[in-house]
Each structure stands twice: as structure tokens, then as C-alpha cells.
Design a protein around this motif. Structure first.
Motif, PDB file in Angstrom:
ATOM      1  N   ALA A  19     -24.255  21.309 -21.085  1.00 26.02           N
ATOM      2  CA  ALA A  19     -24.545  22.411 -22.006  1.00 26.02           C
ATOM      3  C   ALA A  19     -24.638  21.935 -23.448  1.00 26.02           C
ATOM      4  O   ALA A  19     -24.310  22.661 -24.379  1.00 26.02           O
ATOM      5  CB  ALA A  19     -23.509  23.531 -21.857  1.00 26.02           C
ATOM      6  N   ASP A  20     -25.089  20.695 -23.624  1.00 25.91           N
ATOM      7  CA  ASP A  20     -25.255  20.171 -24.976  1.00 25.91           C
ATOM      8  C   ASP A  20     -26.730  20.029 -25.350  1.00 25.91           C
ATOM      9  O   ASP A  20     -27.090  19.329 -26.280  1.00 25.91           O
ATOM     10  CB  ASP A  20     -24.526  18.834 -25.146  1.00 25.91           C
ATOM     11  CG  ASP A  20     -25.070  17.733 -24.242  1.00 25.91           C
ATOM     12  OD1 ASP A  20     -25.899  18.035 -23.363  1.00 25.91           O
ATOM     13  OD2 ASP A  20     -24.644  16.583 -24.411  1.00 25.91           O
ATOM     14  N   ILE A 105     -23.055  24.480 -26.504  1.00 25.95           N
ATOM     15  CA  ILE A 105     -23.379  25.888 -26.727  1.00 25.95           C
ATOM     16  C   ILE A 105     -22.135  26.779 -26.743  1.00 25.95           C
ATOM     17  O   ILE A 105     -22.043  27.712 -27.542  1.00 25.95           O
ATOM     18  CB  ILE A 105     -24.444  26.404 -25.728  1.00 25.95           C
ATOM     19  CG1 ILE A 105     -25.000  27.762 -26.162  1.00 25.95           C
ATOM     20  CG2 ILE A 105     -23.906  26.445 -24.318  1.00 25.95           C
ATOM     21  CD1 ILE A 105     -25.755  27.755 -27.455  1.00 25.95           C
ATOM     22  N   ASP A 106     -21.165  26.514 -25.893  1.00 27.69           N
ATOM     23  CA  ASP A 106     -19.954  27.346 -25.855  1.00 27.69           C
ATOM     24  C   ASP A 106     -19.194  27.313 -27.182  1.00 27.69           C
ATOM     25  O   ASP A 106     -18.520  28.290 -27.535  1.00 27.69           O
ATOM     26  CB  ASP A 106     -19.021  26.896 -24.726  1.00 27.69           C
ATOM     27  CG  ASP A 106     -19.632  27.183 -23.359  1.00 27.69           C
ATOM     28  OD1 ASP A 106     -20.475  28.083 -23.244  1.00 27.69           O
ATOM     29  OD2 ASP A 106     -19.239  26.490 -22.390  1.00 27.69           O
ATOM     30  N   ASP A 107     -19.301  26.242 -27.930  1.00 26.94           N
ATOM     31  CA  ASP A 107     -18.594  26.119 -29.208  1.00 26.94           C
ATOM     32  C   ASP A 107     -19.089  27.114 -30.251  1.00 26.94           C
ATOM     33  O   ASP A 107     -18.384  27.438 -31.195  1.00 26.94           O
ATOM     34  CB  ASP A 107     -18.712  24.693 -29.771  1.00 26.94           C
ATOM     35  CG  ASP A 107     -17.916  23.684 -28.976  1.00 26.94           C
ATOM     36  OD1 ASP A 107     -17.097  24.091 -28.119  1.00 26.94           O
ATOM     37  OD2 ASP A 107     -18.140  22.470 -29.184  1.00 26.94           O
ATOM     38  N   TYR A 108     -20.300  27.627 -30.087  1.00 21.98           N
ATOM     39  CA  TYR A 108     -20.843  28.594 -31.033  1.00 21.98           C
ATOM     40  C   TYR A 108     -20.236  29.988 -30.829  1.00 21.98           C
ATOM     41  O   TYR A 108     -20.419  30.867 -31.666  1.00 21.98           O
ATOM     42  CB  TYR A 108     -22.365  28.664 -30.914  1.00 21.98           C
ATOM     43  CG  TYR A 108     -23.039  27.425 -31.451  1.00 21.98           C
ATOM     44  CD1 TYR A 108     -23.398  27.338 -32.785  1.00 21.98           C
ATOM     45  CD2 TYR A 108     -23.288  26.323 -30.641  1.00 21.98           C
ATOM     46  CE1 TYR A 108     -24.010  26.193 -33.299  1.00 21.98           C
ATOM     47  CE2 TYR A 108     -23.895  25.191 -31.135  1.00 21.98           C
ATOM     48  CZ  TYR A 108     -24.241  25.130 -32.474  1.00 21.98           C
ATOM     49  OH  TYR A 108     -24.832  23.990 -32.973  1.00 21.98           O
ATOM     50  N   PHE A 109     -19.507  30.178 -29.738  1.00 20.71           N
ATOM     51  CA  PHE A 109     -18.939  31.480 -29.425  1.00 20.71           C
ATOM     52  C   PHE A 109     -17.417  31.495 -29.442  1.00 20.71           C
ATOM     53  O   PHE A 109     -16.801  32.478 -29.061  1.00 20.71           O
ATOM     54  CB  PHE A 109     -19.468  31.973 -28.077  1.00 20.71           C
ATOM     55  CG  PHE A 109     -20.955  32.071 -28.061  1.00 20.71           C
ATOM     56  CD1 PHE A 109     -21.604  33.117 -28.689  1.00 20.71           C
ATOM     57  CD2 PHE A 109     -21.718  31.093 -27.437  1.00 20.71           C
ATOM     58  CE1 PHE A 109     -22.985  33.190 -28.692  1.00 20.71           C
ATOM     59  CE2 PHE A 109     -23.100  31.159 -27.443  1.00 20.71           C
ATOM     60  CZ  PHE A 109     -23.737  32.214 -28.069  1.00 20.71           C
TER      61      PHE A 109
END
Length: 111
Positions: A19-20, A105-109
Motif C-alpha cells: 500500500a505504498d 496510504i493508511d498513514d494519511y488517515f
């Protein structure tokens, strides 16, 4: 280096597992003000433009360097320059494609 792409199966590609595979899309008005949130972007490409851009993006990724970028300018009678495997029609806007390290992507949430 050559890349093998399974054209029949688009599930579980290597780049999806971590997911990068993250990008940023920004839109600017003619004064340079960012108007991303209130904008919509359409990108229409012919089959050969898709192949050309896709091929050049793979080459760019293979020679990745943070901050490296390409400006794709609309064609005019005076200047028709193919950049990153495509020509843009005269009524298109400039497109800038660049290399940028982004988070998973998870880091943006995360709160």
C-alpha cells in the motif's frame, strides 16, 4: 531491465501489497494558487498515449530520483514536443509528473 506485466490479471500486483503506491494530485489556477479541493481533473488518453505514458512512467520509476520531474506542455503549431511518451492537444493544460516519496496510504488517515 525488463518488466513482465500480466495483462490478464490485475489483482495482487507486487506494488499493491505494501500500500505504498501513493500519489499526490494537485491543481493550480493561472495565478499559482492551489485549488485542488474544489477541482476535478480529467485525463483522456488514446490507446497509444496510454502505452507511451505507461512505458515512460515505468522508465521514470526505474530511474527514480526524488524531485525529478517532467513538464508536458500542450502542443502548438510552433512547438509539438512529445514528453513522457505523449503529446497533449493544444487545448490541454500543462501536466507536471514528478518523483515524490509519499507515505503508506493508511498513514494519511491516522488520527
Amino acid at each position: 531491465m525488463n518488466y513482465l506485466i500480466d495483462l490478464e490479471n490485475d489483482e495482487n500486483d507486487d506494488f499493491e501489497r505494501l500500500a505504498d503506491n501513493v500519489g499526490v494530485l494537485q491543481v493550480f489556477d493561472s495565478n499559482g494558487n492551489e485549488i485542488t479541493k474544489s477541482s476535478k481533473v480529467s485525463l483522456f488518453l488514446s490507446k497509444n498515449a496510454l502505452i507511451g505514458l505507461g512505458t515512460e512512467l515505468i522508465r521514470l520509476a526505474h530511474n527514480y530520483k526524488e524531485g525529478k520531474h517532467h513538464h508536458i506542455d500542450p502542443a502548438s503549431k510552433e512547438m509539438m514536443v512529445q514528453t513522457l511518451g505523449v503529446f497533449l492537444t493544444p487545448d490541454s493544460c500543462e501536466l507536471i509528473v514528478g518523483c515524490s516519496d509519499e507515505k503508506v496510504i493508511d498513514d494519511y488517515f491516522k488520527d
